[in-house]
Enzyme design. Structure first.
Site, PDB file in Angstrom:
ATOM      1  N   TRP A  18       0.744  -1.055  -0.052  1.00  0.00           N
ATOM      2  CA  TRP A  18      -0.112  -0.079  -0.027  1.00  0.00           C
ATOM      3  C   TRP A  18       0.871   1.253   0.050  1.00  0.00           C
ATOM      4  O   TRP A  18       0.137   2.552  -0.266  1.00  0.00           O
ATOM      5  CB  TRP A  18      -1.121  -0.092   1.376  1.00  0.00           C
ATOM      6  CG  TRP A  18      -0.190   0.249   2.580  1.00  0.00           C
ATOM      7  CD1 TRP A  18       0.716  -0.400   3.162  1.00  0.00           C
ATOM      8  CD2 TRP A  18      -0.780   1.145   3.378  1.00  0.00           C
ATOM      9  NE1 TRP A  18       1.097   0.033   4.220  1.00  0.00           N
ATOM     10  CE2 TRP A  18       0.101   1.010   4.452  1.00  0.00           C
ATOM     11  CE3 TRP A  18      -1.636   1.681   3.589  1.00  0.00           C
ATOM     12  CZ2 TRP A  18      -0.154   1.872   5.793  1.00  0.00           C
ATOM     13  CZ3 TRP A  18      -2.285   2.641   4.898  1.00  0.00           C
ATOM     14  CH2 TRP A  18      -1.064   2.601   6.024  1.00  0.00           C
ATOM     15  N   ASP A  19       1.988   1.216   0.381  1.00  0.00           N
ATOM     16  CA  ASP A  19       3.177   2.179   0.392  1.00  0.00           C
ATOM     17  C   ASP A  19       2.985   2.984  -1.209  1.00  0.00           C
ATOM     18  O   ASP A  19       2.823   4.243  -1.020  1.00  0.00           O
ATOM     19  CB  ASP A  19       4.475   1.823   0.419  1.00  0.00           C
ATOM     20  CG  ASP A  19       4.668   0.929   1.544  1.00  0.00           C
ATOM     21  OD1 ASP A  19       3.855   0.179   1.883  1.00  0.00           O
ATOM     22  OD2 ASP A  19       5.978   0.811   1.888  1.00  0.00           O
ATOM     23  N   GLU A  56      -0.018  -3.292  12.869  1.00  0.00           N
ATOM     24  CA  GLU A  56       0.032  -4.839  12.684  1.00  0.00           C
ATOM     25  C   GLU A  56       0.451  -5.594  13.776  1.00  0.00           C
ATOM     26  O   GLU A  56       0.777  -6.661  13.712  1.00  0.00           O
ATOM     27  CB  GLU A  56       1.029  -5.041  11.513  1.00  0.00           C
ATOM     28  CG  GLU A  56       0.631  -4.648  10.025  1.00  0.00           C
ATOM     29  CD  GLU A  56       1.794  -4.419   9.111  1.00  0.00           C
ATOM     30  OE1 GLU A  56       1.377  -4.752   8.064  1.00  0.00           O
ATOM     31  OE2 GLU A  56       3.086  -4.318   9.391  1.00  0.00           O
ATOM     32  N   GLN A  72       2.348   1.619  14.237  1.00  0.00           N
ATOM     33  CA  GLN A  72       2.434   2.667  13.058  1.00  0.00           C
ATOM     34  C   GLN A  72       1.067   3.370  13.211  1.00  0.00           C
ATOM     35  O   GLN A  72       0.081   2.992  13.496  1.00  0.00           O
ATOM     36  CB  GLN A  72       3.014   2.332  11.879  1.00  0.00           C
ATOM     37  CG  GLN A  72       1.998   1.423  11.088  1.00  0.00           C
ATOM     38  CD  GLN A  72       2.285   1.140   9.741  1.00  0.00           C
ATOM     39  OE1 GLN A  72       3.357   1.580   9.244  1.00  0.00           O
ATOM     40  NE2 GLN A  72       1.423   0.093   9.226  1.00  0.00           N
TER      41      GLN A  72
END
Length: 771
Positions: free
Chosen positions: A335-336, A474, A587
Site C-alpha cells: 500500500w506504500d 500490525e 504505526q
C-alpha cells in the site's frame, strides 16, 4: 576532490545536491550502497564500492531489473525480484601492482550527484616514481531506461606507468540460466517463470582519444596501456538490458538496436541527454528551502529516489517498498505506493502516477480471484503484489525470538483495496484525467466498492461489521471493526456510487458495456448508500474519539516514555503476545485516517484523536513518523511536525544505525514530501482549484514549491519572514485559490500575492486553524 581535467567527472558544487563519502567505512558500506543507488524505474544499481589492492574500482554491484521475478522450488516460495548479471566489474593494475592506492588521499571519494543523477568516485595510486589519479562515473539513463553507462578516466600526474584494465562480468543469481552468448549479446532465462533477460554490451579503451585494441587472446577482455605524465586513459562501457516474456519473446534485437544508438551517441552524448531529462524533472518537483540546509538536502534526496523509482512508460510494474535499491521484501509492492508515493507523482509527474495506477488496473483480475477465493465479491487486492497481482505475502517468517510465526497480512490486511481506490480518486481529483477514469479508474472503484459491500456483514444490532482484519497497526491481528479499515471501506463504497453516476452521465455507452460485463444492475449500486451508512466506524459521538478497533480501550496501557532510547521495536521488548494485549501501536492507524480523510473527524476532534493516539504509537514501521508529521503540520503543531520530519529523514540519511542495507525506504521519502507540501504548505485540492493553509517552521525562512493541477504548472512561494504568499501559473484557464478564509482567482501570467494574517500561526502548538 582534486581537478581531473574533465568537468563531467566533478560533482555539483552545491552540497545540498550531493551525498559524499570520503574513504572506506566497512561498518556503513551496506547502507551507503542503498543510499547511493542509481535507478530509472527499469534498472536499479546499488552504489557498491569495494576496493582492494589491484582491484581499486572493482564492484560486486547488484543490478535489479523491474519485473524480473522468479520463484524458488519450495512449496511456500514466493516470487522474488532477482538480480541481473553484474556489468560493472573492472580490474585496474598499475605497474603490476607497484603503485599503491592511497585511501586517505583527498582524491578518494564517493559522491552521489542528485542533480545530475550520477554516481561519481575517485582514488589515487602512487609510489616514489609515479602518480595516477582515477575518476569513475556511472549512470542508468533517465532518457533511455534500458541503458547503463560506466566510464573511468585515468590521468597520469607524475612519471610513467603501465596500466592494465580488465573488464569482467560477475556470475548472476543462480535463478538465471545462460541460454546463449553471442559476441556482445547474452541471453538469460529465469528457472521457473521463464522470463528472458538480454544483456548487450560494448566496451572500449582510449589513450588520449585514440582507440586501444584489446590484448590478443584475452578472455575476459583486457587492455594494456603505457602512459606518461599528462596522458589520459579512458575506459567506457555501455550496456543495454531487455526483458522478454510470452508477449515479447525476443528482446535481443531491440537491445542490440538500442546499444547501437547509444554507441553512436558515445558516453558523453548519452550523459548529456540523461542530464537534460533530470533537469526537466527537477524543474517540476524541486522544493527549495531557505534557512534549513539539512531539510533541503533531505527533500532533494527524497525527490531523487522517487523520480528514479518510476517508469511512466511501463504500466505492468509498480514501485516496490524498496524501489530498485535493495532486496528487502523481495521487490514486492504494498500500500506504500498508493498512499505514500502517489501524491508526489500526481502533483509533479502525472504520467508516472497514471502508470502506477494502471498497474493496479492490469492486476485487477488477481484481486478478483483473491476476493472470490476468500468468499467475497468484487476485488480484494494482494497485500504483497509482484507481476501478476496474485497474493505473494509469505505464509511464515522467523520472528525476533527465532521462532517461526504465521504471517496473516495476506488474508487479513484488507484495507489495501480501499487504499488503491483512494489513490484512484485522488489522481482523478488532481489531474481530471478523463481517459484514465473512463477506461480504468471507474472499474477499479466499482470492483473495490463491491468487495466492501459484500465484506461488511449486517448483524443483529442493525450495524454492519468488518471482523477479523489487520489495520495499519500490525501489532494487533484478527481484530474487529478497525476504524481505519471501516471508514475507508465506507468511503470506498460511496466513491463507487459516485463513479457509477459519473460513468452513466458522461459516458453512457461505456457504462452499458461495463455494467453488463461486470454484472451490475441498478439495484446493486443503489443499495450501496444504505450499506455505507450502516458500517460501524468506532466513533464515540459524545467525545469525538475513534476507538482504533473494538475492545482497544480495554487493553493494557503502556507508557512508552519508560522505554525511550530503546534500539529495538516494542514487540521485541514486550514480546509478541503481551504487545497484542496492549495499547501499543506499531504505526499510525487512527492518525493515518486523519491524514487521508480529515473531513470525517468532528470539529475539534482532530486534535483530540492525535493527542490520544500519538503517545501510544511506538513507530515500529518506517511509514509511521511521516503520517504523524503530516497530521501535526496540518494541526499547526509545527515544532512537533518538524521533529517528525527530521526523524523520517534520518531513516535513510542518519548514520546512528545501519538500517538500510536492504534498500531505501520509499514510503518514508514520499512521506517527507507530503509533510512539506500537504502539511507545512497546507495544500488541499478542490473541484475548482487548490487550497493553501501554510504553517512553516520558524527555521524555514522561505519555501518554493512547484505543483501541477489539471494540466497547469503552478509555483508557490512563501516568505516566512515577510509573511507573504505568492502563487503563479504560466498557462491554462483561470482557477480558484482558497486561502485564509477567502476565495481568490488565479490567472496565467498574473501572480497572486497574499499577506499571511498576523493571527495565522507560523510555528508552535497553536492548534488547527480553519480555512
Amino acid at each position: 576532490m582534486t581537478w581531473c581535467g574533465d568537468a563531467l567527472f566533478e560533482p555539483t558544487i552545491d552540497p545540498a545536491w550531493r551525498l559524499d563519502a570520503v574513504g572506506d567505512d566497512a561498518l556503513r558500506e551496506s547502507s551507503r550502497q542503498s543510499r547511493f543507488a542509481l535507478s530509472n524505474g527499469f534498472l536499479g544499481v546499488r552504489g557498491e564500492r569495494r576496493s582492494s589492492h589491484g582491484d581499486p574500482l572493482g564492484t560486486a554491484s547488484r543490478t535489479l531489473v523491474a519485473g524480473l521475478f522468479d520463484t524458488g522450488q519450495s512449496l511456500d516460495a514466493v516470487p522474488t525480484l532477482i538480480p541481473a548479471p553484474d556489468w560493472l566489474q573492472v580490474r585496474l593494475v598499475f605497474d603490476d601492482g607497484a603503485l599503491v592506492r592511497d585511501a586517505a588521499a583527498p582524491e578518494a571519494f564517493h559522491s552521489l550527484d542528485m542533480k545530475r543523477g550520477l554516481l561519481l568516485g575517485g582514488c589515487r595510486f602512487s609510489n616514489d616514481e609515479a602518480v595516477a589519479q582515477v575518476r569513475a562515473l556511472r549512470l542508468v539513463s533517465l532518457r533511455r531506461r534500458s541503458l547503463g553507462l560506466q566510464t573511468l578516466r585515468i590521468v597520469v600526474e607524475k612519471g610513467e606507468c603501465k596500466i592494465g584494465i580488465q573488464a569482467t562480468a560477475a556470475s548472476p543469481d543462480p535463478a538465471l540460466v545462460l541460454e546463449r552468448h553471442d559476441g556482445d549479446l547474452s541471453l538469460w532465462r529465469t528457472h521457473r517463470s521463464h522470463k528472458q533477460l538480454t544483456v548487450a554490451e560494448v566496451v572500449s579503451v582510449r589513450v588520449d582519444g585514440v582507440l586501444l585494441a584489446p590484448d590478443a587472446r584475452s578472455t575476459p577482455a583486457c587492455w594494456t596501456a603505457r602512459a606518461g605524465q599528462g596522458q589520459v586513459v579512458e575506459f567506457e562501457r555501455l550496456v543495454v538490458f531487455g526483458v522478454g516474456d510470452q508477449d515479447n519473446p525476443s528482446p535481443g534485437p531491440a537491445a542490440r538496436a538500442e546499444l547501437e544508438a547509444a554507441t553512436s551517441l558515445g558516453w558523453r552524448g548519452a550523459l548529456k541527454e540523461h542530464e537534460a531529462v533530470w533537469a526537466a524533472r527537477w524543474a517540476a518537483c524541486d522544493i527549495q528551502i531557505d534557512g534549513d540546509p539539512q531539510a533541503q538536502r533531505a527533500l532533494r534526496f527524497a525527490a531523487y529516489h522517487l523520480n528514479g523509482a518510476a517508469n511512466p512508460d511501463d504500466e505492468t510494474v509498480s514501485i516496490a517498498a524498496r524501489g530498485l535499491t535493495g532486496a528487502d521484501y523481495a521487490g514486492h509492492v504494498f500500500w506504500d505506493t498508493e498512499i505514500f508515493l502517489l501524491p508526489f507523482f500526481a502533483h509533479t509527474w502525472p504520467n508516472a502516477a497514471r502508470a502506477l495506477l494502471m498497474y493496479r488496473f492490469h492486476t485487477l483480475d488477481g484481486a478478483r480471484t483473491k476476493a472470490a477465493r476468500l468468499g467475497w465479491r468484487g476485488a480484494l487486492y494482494a497485500w504483497e503484489s509482484a507481476d501478476t497481482g496474485a497474493e505473494v505475502t509469505p505464509a511464515h517468517a522467523v520472528g525476533p525470538d527465532r521462532r517461526v510465526v504465521e504471517i496473516l497480512s495476506g488474508t487479513q490486511e484488507q484495507h489495501i483495496s480501499a487504499d488503491v481506490a483512494y489513490a484512484v480518486w485522488q489522481y482523478w481529483t488532481v489531474t481530471g484525467d478523463k481517459e484514465f477514469m473512463r477506461d480504468a479508474g471507474v472499474e477499479i472503484l466499482l470492483e473495490t466498492a463491491r468487495f466492501w459491500a459484500s465484506r461488511a456483514t449486517l448483524e443483529d444490532d442493525g450495524r454492519r461489521h468488518i471482523r477479523g482484519v489487520i489495520g495499519p497497526d500490525e501489532y494487533h491481528d484478527g481484530i474487529d471493526d478497525n476504524a481505519f479499515t471501516n471508514v475507508m471501506a465506507r468511503w470506498n463504497i460511496e466513491r463507487g456510487g459516485d463513479a457509477a453516476a459519473l460513468m452513466r452521465e458522461r459516458w453512457p455507452e461505456r457504462w452499458e458495456e461495463l455494467s453488463a460485463r461486470l454484472g451490475f444492475d441498478g439495484s446493486e449500486v443503489e443499495g450501496w448508500a444504505g450499506i455505507a451508512t450502516t458500517i460501524e466506524t468506532g466513533l464515540d459521538v459524545r467525545t469525538g474519539l475513534f476507538e482504533q478497533f473494538e475492545g482497544y480501550g480495554d487493553l493494557e496501557p503502556i507508557d512508552l516514555e519508560a522505554y525511550a532510547g530503546r534500539s529495538v521495536p516494542m514487540d521485541v521488548v514486550l514480546g509478541r503476545e503481551r504487545t497484542r494485549r496492549s495499547q501499543v501501536i506499531k504505526q499510525a492507524d487512527v492518525v493515518a485516517l486523519m491524514a487521508l480523510l480529515p473531513e470525517v473527524f468532528p470539529a475539534g476532534a482532530d486534535s483530540l484523536n492525535f493527542e490520544h493516539y500519538a503517545p501510544r504509537c511506538s513507530h515500529g514501521s518506517s511509514l509511521s513518523t511521516a503520517m504523524h508529521g503530516l497530521v501535526a503540520a496540518r494541526l499547526g503543531r509545527t515544532e512537533d511536525a518538524l521533529d517528525y520530519f527530521r526523524r523520517t529523514a534520518a531513516i535513510d540519511l542518519g548514520d546512528a544505525t545501519v538500517a538500510i542495507a536492504g534498500g531505501i525506504h520509499m514510503a518514508a521519502l514520499g512521506g517527507l514530501w507530503q509533510i512539506a507540501v500537504l502539511g507545512f504548505v497546507g495544500v488541499t485540492f478542490h473541484e475548482d482549484g487548490i487550497g493553501l493553509k501554510p504553517h512553516l517552521p520558524v527555521e524555514w525562512t522561505a519555501l518554493r514549491v512547484p505543483l501541477q493541477w489539471r494540466g497547469r504548472s503552478l509555483a508557490i512561494a512563501i516568505d516566512n519572514v515577510g509573511r507573504t504568499l505568492s502563487i503563479s501559473m504560466d498557462a491554462g484557464e483561470a482557477m480558484a485559490i482558497h486561502a485564509f478564509g477567502a476565495l481568490h482567482r488565479l490567472e496565467p501570467d498574473k501572480p497572486l500575492a497574499l499577506s499571511i494574517p498576523v493571527a495565522w500561526p507560523a510555528a508552535g502548538r497553536s492548534g488547527h486553524a480553519a480555512l
